[in-house]
Design a protein around this motif. Structure first.
Motif, mmCIF file in Angstrom:
data_model
loop_
_atom_site.group_PDB
_atom_site.id
_atom_site.type_symbol
_atom_site.label_atom_id
_atom_site.label_comp_id
_atom_site.label_asym_id
_atom_site.label_seq_id
_atom_site.Cartn_x
_atom_site.Cartn_y
_atom_site.Cartn_z
ATOM 1 N N ARG A 122 0.836 -1.204 0.000
ATOM 2 C CA ARG A 122 0.000 0.000 0.000
ATOM 3 C C ARG A 122 0.868 1.250 0.000
ATOM 4 O O ARG A 122 1.950 1.261 0.596
ATOM 5 C CB ARG A 122 -0.909 0.034 1.234
ATOM 6 C CG ARG A 122 -2.047 -0.973 1.220
ATOM 7 C CD ARG A 122 -2.931 -0.765 2.435
ATOM 8 N NE ARG A 122 -4.084 -1.641 2.505
ATOM 9 C CZ ARG A 122 -5.264 -1.407 1.935
ATOM 10 N NH1 ARG A 122 -5.429 -0.288 1.234
ATOM 11 N NH2 ARG A 122 -6.261 -2.253 2.069
ATOM 12 N N LYS A 123 0.375 2.289 -0.653
ATOM 13 C CA LYS A 123 1.051 3.579 -0.599
ATOM 14 C C LYS A 123 0.824 4.243 0.757
ATOM 15 O O LYS A 123 -0.149 3.947 1.457
ATOM 16 C CB LYS A 123 0.542 4.503 -1.710
ATOM 17 C CG LYS A 123 1.062 4.170 -3.099
ATOM 18 C CD LYS A 123 0.684 5.268 -4.089
ATOM 19 C CE LYS A 123 1.362 5.058 -5.434
ATOM 20 N NZ LYS A 123 1.063 6.156 -6.382
ATOM 21 N N GLY A 124 1.736 5.150 1.100
ATOM 22 C CA GLY A 124 1.519 6.006 2.250
ATOM 23 C C GLY A 124 0.710 7.215 1.836
ATOM 24 O O GLY A 124 0.610 7.547 0.640
ATOM 25 N N PHE A 173 -5.205 19.296 0.173
ATOM 26 C CA PHE A 173 -4.683 18.339 -0.787
ATOM 27 C C PHE A 173 -4.200 17.070 -0.099
ATOM 28 O O PHE A 173 -3.948 17.043 1.113
ATOM 29 C CB PHE A 173 -3.560 18.956 -1.635
ATOM 30 C CG PHE A 173 -2.332 19.365 -0.864
ATOM 31 C CD1 PHE A 173 -1.183 18.595 -0.876
ATOM 32 C CD2 PHE A 173 -2.301 20.555 -0.143
ATOM 33 C CE1 PHE A 173 -0.038 18.977 -0.187
ATOM 34 C CE2 PHE A 173 -1.171 20.952 0.552
ATOM 35 C CZ PHE A 173 -0.027 20.159 0.528
ATOM 36 N N ASN A 174 -4.089 16.021 -0.902
ATOM 37 C CA ASN A 174 -3.633 14.717 -0.445
ATOM 38 C C ASN A 174 -2.395 14.320 -1.234
ATOM 39 O O ASN A 174 -2.305 14.586 -2.428
ATOM 40 C CB ASN A 174 -4.729 13.666 -0.640
ATOM 41 C CG ASN A 174 -4.247 12.250 -0.373
ATOM 42 O OD1 ASN A 174 -3.860 11.537 -1.302
ATOM 43 N ND2 ASN A 174 -4.272 11.837 0.877
ATOM 44 N N VAL A 175 -1.458 13.664 -0.572
ATOM 45 C CA VAL A 175 -0.247 13.165 -1.222
ATOM 46 C C VAL A 175 -0.144 11.664 -0.953
ATOM 47 O O VAL A 175 -0.311 11.223 0.190
ATOM 48 C CB VAL A 175 1.011 13.872 -0.697
ATOM 49 C CG1 VAL A 175 2.245 13.396 -1.462
ATOM 50 C CG2 VAL A 175 0.868 15.382 -0.796
ATOM 51 N N ARG A 176 0.132 10.893 -2.019
ATOM 52 C CA ARG A 176 0.357 9.453 -1.886
ATOM 53 C C ARG A 176 1.785 9.143 -2.310
ATOM 54 O O ARG A 176 2.256 9.645 -3.348
ATOM 55 C CB ARG A 176 -0.611 8.659 -2.775
ATOM 56 C CG ARG A 176 -2.078 8.960 -2.511
ATOM 57 C CD ARG A 176 -2.646 8.118 -1.404
ATOM 58 N NE ARG A 176 -3.962 8.591 -0.972
ATOM 59 C CZ ARG A 176 -4.941 7.814 -0.551
ATOM 60 N NH1 ARG A 176 -4.751 6.507 -0.497
ATOM 61 N NH2 ARG A 176 -6.095 8.325 -0.166
ATOM 62 N N VAL A 177 2.463 8.326 -1.513
ATOM 63 C CA VAL A 177 3.867 8.001 -1.787
ATOM 64 C C VAL A 177 4.080 6.497 -1.726
ATOM 65 O O VAL A 177 3.423 5.787 -0.954
ATOM 66 C CB VAL A 177 4.810 8.711 -0.789
ATOM 67 C CG1 VAL A 177 4.763 10.216 -0.974
ATOM 68 C CG2 VAL A 177 4.456 8.346 0.654
#
Length: 413
Positions: A202-204, A274-278
């Motif tokens: 899964r991404k963070g 906003f959302n960030v996926r890493v």
């Protein structure tokens, strides 16, 4: 299933739970327990306490401290949460497992989606039926089978049901981490895909708000004296969106802009959310650096100040090490239940990310088979009501019988 004849009576016992489980799922789905609906969460928690009483476990209701969030007008507002439910049994057993899922949903108290309905004889549509009230019932059924079996004394268990997962588990994160450190492995009950596929890596994820302040002025008489927070917010949005494709596989999604007002006033307040996926920790650190640069750039605009709120609440969860070993073991068990346990990476995240960050190997999609979650088309497949409980019960009984692979035991170095 010839390999598991010694577990068979308690797996078969679960078949009689179907009607009661379906009735409870329908009833629970009709209780609005959106994260912000404290009264609805209280009602849901009371239903869970009644249902879980059969397990005769030590039970706690844990108050969560308020946190803060940026309101649409840019002010800092308190955020209240429901209570965490903690059930515990045999903490001194040689093997310990942590079972988790949330009892909040994404559906607000005024959502038009409030009532479950049968689409066909095998499909139930309703709020939370998959995500994740069906998961709570899967935990209950699996533990009920375990407790009736002769293998219960070999495994201790804790169940954490939290009220804030859908908004990032900000309030309950510390409790999840504490319980994770005491367990050998974790089982989480987000829904599996319709075909039974589980989530693997899964991404963070991080959720952020940027408060932007400018200077109000009359749009006609003193337009040039004003400093528009909305214009600065637009600049901020374009800079954030421009980071897509520049920080590995990280994604930057602008969710909302609050602010502004009458068109004859230069607006002095705006909020960019906003959302960030890493994919990994390096991307996370790079993303944090790039966001800081955006804030600095906005602060160079004349008469404008920008302030960042929020953080990465979910660390990336890689499919490696003990987590991979756990998946492989569960896949072997699934084969003997005529289940093909497959998994794939996903950009989504859940409390499995939190447990992995605390060092606990876990599978986080052991709930019912379903789909279209977070929409009014959410559904579960009813033939998975007992199917998934059988899988979890077998995992628990095997571990209680001393068959947990040594590589998964906390004593293993």
């Amino acid at each position: 299933m010839t390999k598991y004849t010694k577990f068979q009576p308690w797996l078969d016992w679960l078949d009689q739970r179907y009607d009661e489980t379906l009735d409870r799922l329908k009833s629970w789905s009709a209780i609005n327990s959106g994260t912000g609906n404290i009264e609805g969460l209280d009602r849901m928690r009371a239903e869970i306490l009644t249902a879980f009483a059969e397990l005769d476990a030590q039970t706690r209701e844990i108050d969560l401290p308020d946190t803060e969030a940026v309101a649409p007008d840019g002010s800092i507002a308190p955020v209240r949460y429901g209570k965490v439910l903690h059930f515990s049994k045999r903490p001194q057993a040689p093997v310990r497992v942590l079972l988790c899922i949330h009892y909040d949903t994404v559906f607000a108290i005024d959502s038009p989606f409030q009532t479950p309905r049968l689409i066909d004889e095998n499909t139930l549509n309703g709020p939370g039926v998959a995500d994740a009230k069906g998961g709570i019932l899967t935990i209950l059924n699996a533990l009920s089978a375990l407790e009736r079996s002769p293998f219960a004394n070999g495994i201790g268990w804790d169940v954490i049901l939290n009220p804030d997962e859908e908004t990032g588990s900000i309030g309950s994160a510390a409790i999840l981490a504490e319980q994770a450190r005491a367990a050998d492995f974790g089982m989480l009950y987000e829904p599996a895909l319709e075909d039974g596929t589980l989530a693997g890596a899964r991404k963070g994820s991080g959720n952020f708000s940027i408060r932007i302040k400018g200077r109000a002025a009359h749009a006609g008489r003193e337009f040039h004296a004003g400093r528009s927070a909305m214009v600065a917010a637009s600049d901020c949005v374009m800079r954030l969106d421009g980071l897509n494709g520049k920080v590995g596989k990280a994604t930057f999604n602008i969710g909302k802009i609050d602010g502004g007002g009458p068109v004859n006033v230069v607006p002095d307040t705006a909020v960019v959310r906003f959302n960030v996926r890493v994919s990994n920790h390096d991307e996370r650190h790079q993303a944090e650096d790039e966001i800081a640069k955006v804030i600095m750039a906005i602060n160079t605009r004349d008469g404008i100040t920008a302030e960042l709120h929020g953080r990465f609440g979910r660390a990336p969860k890689p499919m490696a090490g003990k987590t991979l070993a756990l998946f492989e073991w569960v896949r072997e068990l699934g084969h003997d239940l005529d289940l093909d346990i497959a998994w794939k990476a996903t950009g989504g995240c859940c409390d499995g990310n939190n447990l992995a960050e605390a060092g606990l190997p876990n599978i986080d999609t052991l709930g019912l088979r379903g789909g279209l979650i977070h929409s009014d088309q959410e559904f579960v497949k009813l033939d998975s009501l007992i199917e998934r409980a059988r899988l979890s019960a077998l995992i628990l009984m095997k571990a209680g019988a001393g068959d947990l692979p040594d590589a998964l035991k906390k004593t293993e170095i």
